[in-house]
Design a protein around this motif. Sequence first.
Motif, PDB file in Angstrom:
ATOM      1  N   LEU A 121       0.858  -1.184   0.000  1.00 50.50           N
ATOM      2  CA  LEU A 121       0.000   0.000   0.000  1.00 50.50           C
ATOM      3  C   LEU A 121       0.900   1.241   0.000  1.00 50.50           C
ATOM      4  O   LEU A 121       1.602   1.491   0.975  1.00 50.50           O
ATOM      5  CB  LEU A 121      -0.907  -0.026   1.231  1.00 50.50           C
ATOM      6  N   CYS A 122       0.866   1.990  -1.104  1.00 50.57           N
ATOM      7  CA  CYS A 122       1.742   3.157  -1.271  1.00 50.57           C
ATOM      8  C   CYS A 122       0.939   4.449  -1.188  1.00 50.57           C
ATOM      9  O   CYS A 122      -0.016   4.641  -1.944  1.00 50.57           O
ATOM     10  CB  CYS A 122       2.438   3.104  -2.632  1.00 50.57           C
ATOM     11  N   LEU A 123       1.354   5.327  -0.294  1.00 54.37           N
ATOM     12  CA  LEU A 123       0.758   6.652  -0.174  1.00 54.37           C
ATOM     13  C   LEU A 123       1.747   7.663  -0.736  1.00 54.37           C
ATOM     14  O   LEU A 123       2.877   7.751  -0.256  1.00 54.37           O
ATOM     15  CB  LEU A 123       0.453   6.971   1.292  1.00 54.37           C
ATOM     16  N   ALA A 124       1.345   8.393  -1.772  1.00 53.19           N
ATOM     17  CA  ALA A 124       2.193   9.445  -2.370  1.00 53.19           C
ATOM     18  C   ALA A 124       3.550   8.889  -2.794  1.00 53.19           C
ATOM     19  O   ALA A 124       4.600   9.382  -2.373  1.00 53.19           O
ATOM     20  CB  ALA A 124       2.349  10.622  -1.406  1.00 53.19           C
ATOM     21  N   PHE A 125       3.534   7.841  -3.618  1.00 48.98           N
ATOM     22  CA  PHE A 125       4.790   7.265  -4.101  1.00 48.98           C
ATOM     23  C   PHE A 125       5.531   8.325  -4.917  1.00 48.98           C
ATOM     24  O   PHE A 125       4.989   8.863  -5.884  1.00 48.98           O
ATOM     25  CB  PHE A 125       4.529   6.030  -4.968  1.00 48.98           C
ATOM     26  N   PRO A 126       6.798   8.635  -4.562  1.00 58.15           N
ATOM     27  CA  PRO A 126       7.537   9.681  -5.281  1.00 58.15           C
ATOM     28  C   PRO A 126       8.144   9.124  -6.574  1.00 58.15           C
ATOM     29  O   PRO A 126       9.284   8.662  -6.599  1.00 58.15           O
ATOM     30  CB  PRO A 126       8.607  10.101  -4.279  1.00 58.15           C
ATOM     31  N   THR A 148      -0.860  -4.287  -5.495  1.00 59.30           N
ATOM     32  CA  THR A 148      -0.355  -2.998  -5.008  1.00 59.30           C
ATOM     33  C   THR A 148      -1.412  -1.923  -5.189  1.00 59.30           C
ATOM     34  O   THR A 148      -2.066  -1.857  -6.232  1.00 59.30           O
ATOM     35  CB  THR A 148       0.922  -2.594  -5.780  1.00 59.30           C
ATOM     36  N   LEU A 149      -1.573  -1.085  -4.166  1.00 57.88           N
ATOM     37  CA  LEU A 149      -2.436   0.094  -4.245  1.00 57.88           C
ATOM     38  C   LEU A 149      -1.560   1.330  -4.094  1.00 57.88           C
ATOM     39  O   LEU A 149      -0.775   1.423  -3.148  1.00 57.88           O
ATOM     40  CB  LEU A 149      -3.488   0.081  -3.132  1.00 57.88           C
ATOM     41  N   VAL A 150      -1.699   2.264  -5.032  1.00 52.81           N
ATOM     42  CA  VAL A 150      -1.035   3.562  -4.939  1.00 52.81           C
ATOM     43  C   VAL A 150      -2.125   4.622  -4.813  1.00 52.81           C
ATOM     44  O   VAL A 150      -3.001   4.712  -5.674  1.00 52.81           O
ATOM     45  CB  VAL A 150      -0.162   3.855  -6.174  1.00 52.81           C
ATOM     46  N   ILE A 151      -2.083   5.398  -3.742  1.00 49.00           N
ATOM     47  CA  ILE A 151      -3.000   6.528  -3.565  1.00 49.00           C
ATOM     48  C   ILE A 151      -2.172   7.787  -3.761  1.00 49.00           C
ATOM     49  O   ILE A 151      -1.221   8.033  -3.014  1.00 49.00           O
ATOM     50  CB  ILE A 151      -3.669   6.508  -2.174  1.00 49.00           C
ATOM     51  N   GLN A 152      -2.521   8.568  -4.788  1.00 45.27           N
ATOM     52  CA  GLN A 152      -1.672   9.674  -5.220  1.00 45.27           C
ATOM     53  C   GLN A 152      -2.481  10.953  -5.387  1.00 45.27           C
ATOM     54  O   GLN A 152      -3.600  10.922  -5.931  1.00 45.27           O
ATOM     55  CB  GLN A 152      -1.016   9.303  -6.566  1.00 45.27           C
ATOM     56  N   GLY A 153      -1.937  12.061  -4.933  1.00 47.79           N
ATOM     57  CA  GLY A 153      -2.576  13.354  -5.139  1.00 47.79           C
ATOM     58  C   GLY A 153      -2.500  13.764  -6.603  1.00 47.79           C
ATOM     59  O   GLY A 153      -1.468  13.590  -7.258  1.00 47.79           O
ATOM     60  N   GLU A 154      -3.584  14.320  -7.113  1.00 48.34           N
ATOM     61  CA  GLU A 154      -3.645  14.702  -8.530  1.00 48.34           C
ATOM     62  C   GLU A 154      -2.596  15.744  -8.893  1.00 48.34           C
ATOM     63  O   GLU A 154      -2.155  15.809 -10.038  1.00 48.34           O
ATOM     64  CB  GLU A 154      -5.036  15.251  -8.854  1.00 48.34           C
ATOM     65  N   PHE A 158       5.739  15.063  -7.433  1.00 49.42           N
ATOM     66  CA  PHE A 158       6.590  13.887  -7.595  1.00 49.42           C
ATOM     67  C   PHE A 158       6.039  12.918  -8.649  1.00 49.42           C
ATOM     68  O   PHE A 158       6.578  11.838  -8.822  1.00 49.42           O
ATOM     69  CB  PHE A 158       6.749  13.153  -6.256  1.00 49.42           C
ATOM     70  N   GLY A 159       4.986  13.317  -9.348  1.00 46.87           N
ATOM     71  CA  GLY A 159       4.491  12.514 -10.461  1.00 46.87           C
ATOM     72  C   GLY A 159       3.320  11.616 -10.122  1.00 46.87           C
ATOM     73  O   GLY A 159       2.938  11.464  -8.961  1.00 46.87           O
ATOM     74  N   MET A 160       2.758  11.014 -11.181  1.00 41.27           N
ATOM     75  CA  MET A 160       1.609  10.109 -11.064  1.00 41.27           C
ATOM     76  C   MET A 160       1.992   8.745 -11.631  1.00 41.27           C
ATOM     77  O   MET A 160       2.147   8.593 -12.841  1.00 41.27           O
ATOM     78  CB  MET A 160       0.407  10.678 -11.837  1.00 41.27           C
ATOM     79  N   PRO A 161       2.159   7.743 -10.784  1.00 42.94           N
ATOM     80  CA  PRO A 161       2.495   6.417 -11.299  1.00 42.94           C
ATOM     81  C   PRO A 161       1.350   5.866 -12.160  1.00 42.94           C
ATOM     82  O   PRO A 161       0.177   6.118 -11.877  1.00 42.94           O
ATOM     83  CB  PRO A 161       2.669   5.566 -10.035  1.00 42.94           C
ATOM     84  N   PRO A 162       1.682   5.101 -13.197  1.00 43.01           N
ATOM     85  CA  PRO A 162       0.632   4.512 -14.027  1.00 43.01           C
ATOM     86  C   PRO A 162       0.087   3.236 -13.396  1.00 43.01           C
ATOM     87  O   PRO A 162       0.820   2.533 -12.686  1.00 43.01           O
ATOM     88  CB  PRO A 162       1.367   4.191 -15.336  1.00 43.01           C
ATOM     89  N   PRO A 163      -1.174   2.915 -13.667  1.00 45.24           N
ATOM     90  CA  PRO A 163      -1.662   1.596 -13.246  1.00 45.24           C
ATOM     91  C   PRO A 163      -0.965   0.506 -14.060  1.00 45.24           C
ATOM     92  O   PRO A 163      -0.397   0.768 -15.119  1.00 45.24           O
ATOM     93  CB  PRO A 163      -3.163   1.656 -13.544  1.00 45.24           C
ATOM     94  N   ALA A 164      -0.988  -0.700 -13.540  1.00 47.83           N
ATOM     95  CA  ALA A 164      -0.353  -1.828 -14.230  1.00 47.83           C
ATOM     96  C   ALA A 164      -0.995  -3.112 -13.719  1.00 47.83           C
ATOM     97  O   ALA A 164      -1.860  -3.079 -12.834  1.00 47.83           O
ATOM     98  CB  ALA A 164       1.148  -1.832 -13.972  1.00 47.83           C
ATOM     99  N   LYS A 165      -0.547  -4.225 -14.268  1.00 47.55           N
ATOM    100  CA  LYS A 165      -1.037  -5.510 -13.781  1.00 47.55           C
ATOM    101  C   LYS A 165      -0.743  -5.604 -12.293  1.00 47.55           C
ATOM    102  O   LYS A 165       0.388  -5.342 -11.870  1.00 47.55           O
ATOM    103  CB  LYS A 165      -0.341  -6.642 -14.538  1.00 47.55           C
ATOM    104  N   ASN A 166      -1.731  -5.946 -11.523  1.00 49.02           N
ATOM    105  CA  ASN A 166      -1.608  -6.049 -10.058  1.00 49.02           C
ATOM    106  C   ASN A 166      -1.397  -4.714  -9.367  1.00 49.02           C
ATOM    107  O   ASN A 166      -1.136  -4.683  -8.166  1.00 49.02           O
ATOM    108  CB  ASN A 166      -0.479  -7.003  -9.647  1.00 49.02           C
ATOM    109  N   ARG A 167      -1.476  -3.582 -10.094  1.00 42.42           N
ATOM    110  CA  ARG A 167      -1.277  -2.271  -9.465  1.00 42.42           C
ATOM    111  C   ARG A 167      -2.455  -1.361  -9.759  1.00 42.42           C
ATOM    112  O   ARG A 167      -2.722  -1.030 -10.910  1.00 42.42           O
ATOM    113  CB  ARG A 167       0.021  -1.617  -9.943  1.00 42.42           C
ATOM    114  N   THR A 168      -3.140  -0.953  -8.710  1.00 36.01           N
ATOM    115  CA  THR A 168      -4.256  -0.020  -8.796  1.00 36.01           C
ATOM    116  C   THR A 168      -3.769   1.353  -8.359  1.00 36.01           C
ATOM    117  O   THR A 168      -3.096   1.468  -7.331  1.00 36.01           O
ATOM    118  CB  THR A 168      -5.408  -0.467  -7.868  1.00 36.01           C
TER     119      THR A 168
END
Length: 198
Positions: A121-126, A148-154, A158-168
């Motif tokens: 669980l990733c909060l604000a992944f840089p 994997t869950l990434v919760i990111q501010g719009e 530090f960027g916006m990670p893309p979704p991927a297989k197994n990554r929301t």
Amino acid sequence: MARSSRATEIETPHGPARSHVYDGAGALLVLGHGAGGGVGAPDLVAVSNAAQELGIAVALVEQPYRVAGRRSAAPAGQLDAAWLAVVDALRGDTPVVVGGRSSGARVACRTAAATNAVGVLCLAFPLHPPGRPEKTRIGELDSVTAPTLVIQGERDPFGMPPPAKNRTVVRVAGGHDLKSDLEAVAAAARDWLDALIR
């Protein structure tokens, strides 16, 4: 309703870390703080409370450099080694979900395989330093094979990670501190944890 925690010091190869543990059952969520912050960060508290509402045990972990009173983060290798020692000490018979905010999310990703985590669980992944998209850290996210869950501010610089297989990836209002909509942060974490653990 959040329960009271107990603080425990855990020896690591780089000095004592401190964990604040909230009892639960069924799974353990271990969360680390950002480079210059602590375990009281609003998004960490919101996610911790959401997990506790599900009955999941939570451990908020202070890295040894923070326990020693330093604000400058230790090198990545030291962070990872300390984190592995803490997760190993906290692990019981239940599944372990690892995560954290910013730097703590990077540590959780880099060590996910070694911790045998069932989720990250990733909060604000840089994703990259502000203004330096060519210095991407996507490899740290891509190396995680667990859900994997990434919760990111719009508006996170530090960027916006893309979704991927197994990554929301869940976008919420605000920037890197994720303080603009803590209810959305908590809801995203609660829904994902509920689906993962149940």
